[in-house]
Design a protein around this motif. Sequence first.
Motif, short mmCIF file in Angstrom:
data_model
loop_
_atom_site.label_atom_id
_atom_site.label_comp_id
_atom_site.label_asym_id
_atom_site.label_seq_id
_atom_site.Cartn_x
_atom_site.Cartn_y
_atom_site.Cartn_z
N PHE A 8 -0.70 6.13 7.14
CA PHE A 8 -1.06 4.87 6.78
C PHE A 8 -2.14 4.34 8.07
CE2 PHE A 8 2.24 4.45 10.05
CZ PHE A 8 1.67 3.66 11.10
N HIS A 9 -2.01 5.22 9.17
CA HIS A 9 -3.09 5.05 10.33
C HIS A 9 -4.43 5.52 9.70
CE1 HIS A 9 -1.75 9.23 10.50
NE2 HIS A 9 -2.51 9.49 11.30
N ARG A 10 -4.48 6.13 8.75
CA ARG A 10 -5.86 6.67 8.44
C ARG A 10 -6.56 5.76 7.62
NH1 ARG A 10 -6.06 12.36 8.25
NH2 ARG A 10 -8.28 12.06 7.71
N VAL B 291 0.84 -1.21 -0.10
CA VAL B 291 0.11 0.10 -0.11
C VAL B 291 1.08 1.53 -0.17
CG1 VAL B 291 -1.93 1.17 1.23
CG2 VAL B 291 -1.94 -1.21 1.32
N ALA B 292 0.86 2.06 -1.10
CA ALA B 292 1.55 3.29 -1.24
C ALA B 292 1.01 4.48 -0.79
CB ALA B 292 1.99 3.67 -2.73
N PHE B 293 1.78 5.51 -0.46
CA PHE B 293 1.33 6.83 -0.20
C PHE B 293 0.46 7.24 -1.32
CE2 PHE B 293 2.05 11.34 -0.30
CZ PHE B 293 1.28 11.89 0.87
N VAL C 108 -0.23 -7.15 4.79
CA VAL C 108 -0.46 -5.74 4.32
C VAL C 108 0.76 -4.81 4.76
CG1 VAL C 108 -1.83 -3.49 4.14
CG2 VAL C 108 -2.87 -5.85 4.45
N HIS C 109 1.56 -4.45 3.54
CA HIS C 109 2.71 -3.54 3.87
C HIS C 109 2.62 -2.25 3.39
CE1 HIS C 109 7.38 -3.18 3.14
NE2 HIS C 109 6.97 -2.45 4.17
N MET C 110 2.48 -1.47 4.32
CA MET C 110 2.11 0.07 4.07
C MET C 110 3.23 0.97 4.36
SD MET C 110 -1.47 -0.17 6.23
CE MET C 110 -2.51 0.85 5.12
N THR D 37 6.14 0.58 7.15
CA THR D 37 7.49 1.24 7.13
C THR D 37 7.68 2.70 7.08
OG1 THR D 37 8.40 -0.79 5.61
CG2 THR D 37 9.50 1.31 5.70
N LEU D 38 8.50 3.08 8.23
CA LEU D 38 8.40 4.76 8.45
C LEU D 38 9.52 4.90 7.58
CD1 LEU D 38 8.21 4.28 12.42
CD2 LEU D 38 6.42 4.33 10.76
#
Length: 392
Positions: A100-102, A8-10, A93-95, A114-115
């Motif tokens: 991402f918390h939204r 899951v991308a920005f 699910v890799h964000m 990933t931060l």
Amino acid sequence: MALTILQVAFPFAPVGPDAVGGAEQVLSMVERCLPRFGHRAIVLACEGSVTSGPLLPVALPPGPVTDAMQDAVHAAMRARIAEALRRHPIDLVHMHGIDFHRYLPPSGVPVLATLHLPPGWYPPEIFRLARPDTWLHAVSASQHRACPPCPTLLPPVENGVAVGALDRPLTRRRFALVLGRICPEKNQHAALEAGTRAGLPVLLGGQVFPYAVHEAYWRGTVLPCLTRPHRFLGPLGFARKRRLLNAARCLVSASIAPETSFAGGDGSDGLRHARGRLRLRRAGRYRRARRHRLPGARRDGDGGGDAGRGRALPRHHPPHRPAALLGRGDARGLCGRLWSPRETRQQPCGLTLPSRQSRRRPTCRRWSGCARTGRHCGERCPARRPSSRRPG
């Protein structure tokens, strides 16, 4: 066991190998490499993204990114994630987005976030999420140390770039290169002002994303600095970026953000990794880094150069200190001695580096050694014995 991973991308930046953002490039590399290990990758990203596998696109409304637009896009992301979980047997699910918390999926599937950005840029609640089986990890050791205590924070997985694919033997040209998103924290106007003061053309490659702050910075700060001989190139593809990186006199990073992948806001960790790989390159020719060892810098755990191998250094040799501990004046003096284009510089072992204008080879290829010992003794000897070969 083969896994199906939803990447899951920005949602406000396209993904692909030629993406402007670093997080989007990392996601693209992960997506291309997962099938090599027998896993399946599905990417959820905005329209216009380029992937090697299945892509679930999310349409972005036209116009600038506002709060109302972000709420609408986050709702669309939640709907697309729920649809992907129904249609595909997702194991993880890799964000990658800062928001991402939204649009976290409902509980029942593990989530790894990933931060990619400094921990202080994220809301504090991401480090105490109530959702079970939700894990975080940083992209460098220094970023991991900057994170607050969190039971779901995993060990860091460091970012990297495939630098081997970027190497091309091209002659250096007289320009500096700046790459990245056009935004205030990247500070591109400072690089342009530095190029103006130095009389060196600066080529700026990047993209202005439709945020009000970014567009105001572009119009009010960067554009007034983009006078001749500077140029704006826009987003760059891989082939053009590789050609420019190899032909540029230098790559300029004027960022004032605490860059996570360059190991800390002060860059000391990045310098510690890079100082052992320094190369001097003149007129398109590479020379061995051992012979042109940076004076005043050493690797961790050794004494620098011959001292680390049990041999005594000449008494004129400068003391070796970790490069990260050098002061600003010491670093400026070292760079001036190594890269000054106007004077002939002499190094230990009887090696003379000629000026840029002479275009001569190093004298170590034309002289067999010093006159006193007949070999490279590590001292600066004024008299040298010529070899039988003709100079040149």
